[in-house]
Design a protein around this motif. Sequence first.
Motif, PDB file in Angstrom:
ATOM      1  N   GLU A   1       0.833  -1.197   0.000  1.00  0.00           N
ATOM      2  CA  GLU A   1       0.000   0.000   0.000  1.00  0.00           C
ATOM      3  C   GLU A   1       0.869   1.249   0.000  1.00  0.00           C
ATOM      4  OE1 GLU A   1      -2.601   0.981   3.528  1.00  0.00           O
ATOM      5  OE2 GLU A   1      -4.126   0.279   2.125  1.00  0.00           O
ATOM      6  N   SER A   2       2.033   1.155   0.666  1.00  0.00           N
ATOM      7  CA  SER A   2       2.975   2.272   0.709  1.00  0.00           C
ATOM      8  C   SER A   2       4.344   1.735   1.094  1.00  0.00           C
ATOM      9  CB  SER A   2       2.525   3.335   1.724  1.00  0.00           C
ATOM     10  OG  SER A   2       2.527   2.800   3.037  1.00  0.00           O
TER      11      SER A   2
ATOM     12  N   GLN B   1       9.709   8.031  -0.646  1.00  0.00           N
ATOM     13  CA  GLN B   1       8.415   7.585  -0.141  1.00  0.00           C
ATOM     14  C   GLN B   1       7.428   7.433  -1.281  1.00  0.00           C
ATOM     15  OE1 GLN B   1       7.112   9.541   3.363  1.00  0.00           O
ATOM     16  NE2 GLN B   1       4.999   8.826   3.244  1.00  0.00           N
TER      17      GLN B   1
ATOM     18  N   GLU C   1       3.332   6.219  -2.122  1.00  0.00           N
ATOM     19  CA  GLU C   1       1.996   5.786  -1.731  1.00  0.00           C
ATOM     20  C   GLU C   1       1.020   6.169  -2.834  1.00  0.00           C
ATOM     21  OE1 GLU C   1       0.477   8.780   1.512  1.00  0.00           O
ATOM     22  OE2 GLU C   1       2.467   8.066   2.091  1.00  0.00           O
ATOM     23  N   ARG C   2      -0.259   5.974  -2.591  1.00  0.00           N
ATOM     24  CA  ARG C   2      -1.230   6.148  -3.662  1.00  0.00           C
ATOM     25  C   ARG C   2      -1.257   7.571  -4.221  1.00  0.00           C
ATOM     26  NH1 ARG C   2      -6.533   2.777  -1.445  1.00  0.00           N
ATOM     27  NH2 ARG C   2      -5.583   0.701  -1.559  1.00  0.00           N
TER      28      ARG C   2
ATOM     29  N   HIS D   1       4.492   0.017  -5.413  1.00  0.00           N
ATOM     30  CA  HIS D   1       4.973   1.001  -4.441  1.00  0.00           C
ATOM     31  C   HIS D   1       6.235   0.534  -3.728  1.00  0.00           C
ATOM     32  CE1 HIS D   1       1.485   3.508  -4.983  1.00  0.00           C
ATOM     33  NE2 HIS D   1       0.668   2.518  -4.676  1.00  0.00           N
TER      34      HIS D   1
END
Length: 369
Positions: A146-147, A186, A188-189, A242
């Motif tokens: 997800e991340s 980093q 993420e979405r 991701h």
Amino acid sequence: MYLRATTRCWKVRLSHLPTRKAFGAFCAIGLLSILASGPAAAQEPVPPDIQAALQRTTDLMRAPLLVDSQFDYTMTARVRLLLFWVGKDDVGGGYIRRGSLPRDPASDVIELLIGSDPAKAPRAINRWGAASEIVHRTSGSGHDAESSIFFGFMKVSNGASAAEMEKELAREKRGGSFLFSAIINQGERNFDFAKVVPFSSDTDFTIHQFDQAKSMVFDRLLGSEGRLKEIAASQVQACGRHEGFLESVAELVDYSMGSREPPSSVCYFYNGVRHQLTLAQVTRVPSETVRLTLRNEPHEYVQTYHDLVLARFENFNQTTKQRTGFELLLGTTGNLRGVPVQIRYQPNWWFQAVLNLITPESPAEAQKK
């Protein structure tokens, strides 16, 4: 004895872990070597959402790791002098840790530390790097991330040969200024970004002082210096992943165990650039014997491994078009399934590094000495 005193290998939970958890690997020296060097410069103000994300990220990175497994390594270094190679065992080392965050059981964490030890290395060479990656898995999924957060920190070197590195070391010591570089990446979405901060320190931190250096490094990553790179949402969507570098290698290590056919390559972002990591070749190795001369040990260290695979990886930077490669000699059974017993890397024409897993002695082996 040296091995019993300094080798740690957590196995309580290891036998119940899948290959990915037991360890996917790295070759951090090569990856971290592309961190930007040179003096840090002031930048435009960081957007509030990214600054908030950086704060959350550094808070996570400061949290203690719930360790599932740790594997310790010793480094053999070889330097090319004209027509031949000269090498020395036990000039440094490091570890690989796997675990999770105590407050996030869905997290998967890899920590890596590797490099030379100036107390052991010829001419007190101090070159090392550390990397950590935290991946939060999608609920109910063993693979989809997800991340992810990647943190890298290294002692920077610009030397293009052994002679140039010696001059570089001498200049550092005369000037009392030592160059380091750190990165947070980093994904993420909603966004994917990287911040790189090169900086000078009057302390020449060694591989043994990483914990001491981390707090200062995180403070600098939160400050105004450095360079920020944002990645367009369209690029992130085109990649469809991701995960960062460490987890990408972990995934391909899983494939190398033969449980699934590997993809042609997997993509990831590092320092604002898309990379493709490929499992180029997998070769079965019936057995391999490691012989090492360890500092302050009266006996040669000898370890024989059976039922291995040699996995060759290629990394492609889609911006510079540069290809780099490394090899992992992996265990395939028991507690060493998916664990590199040897890491082989040659970042340039004049230097080779081989990292060997140091495994604990059994009581019977210790009594024979």
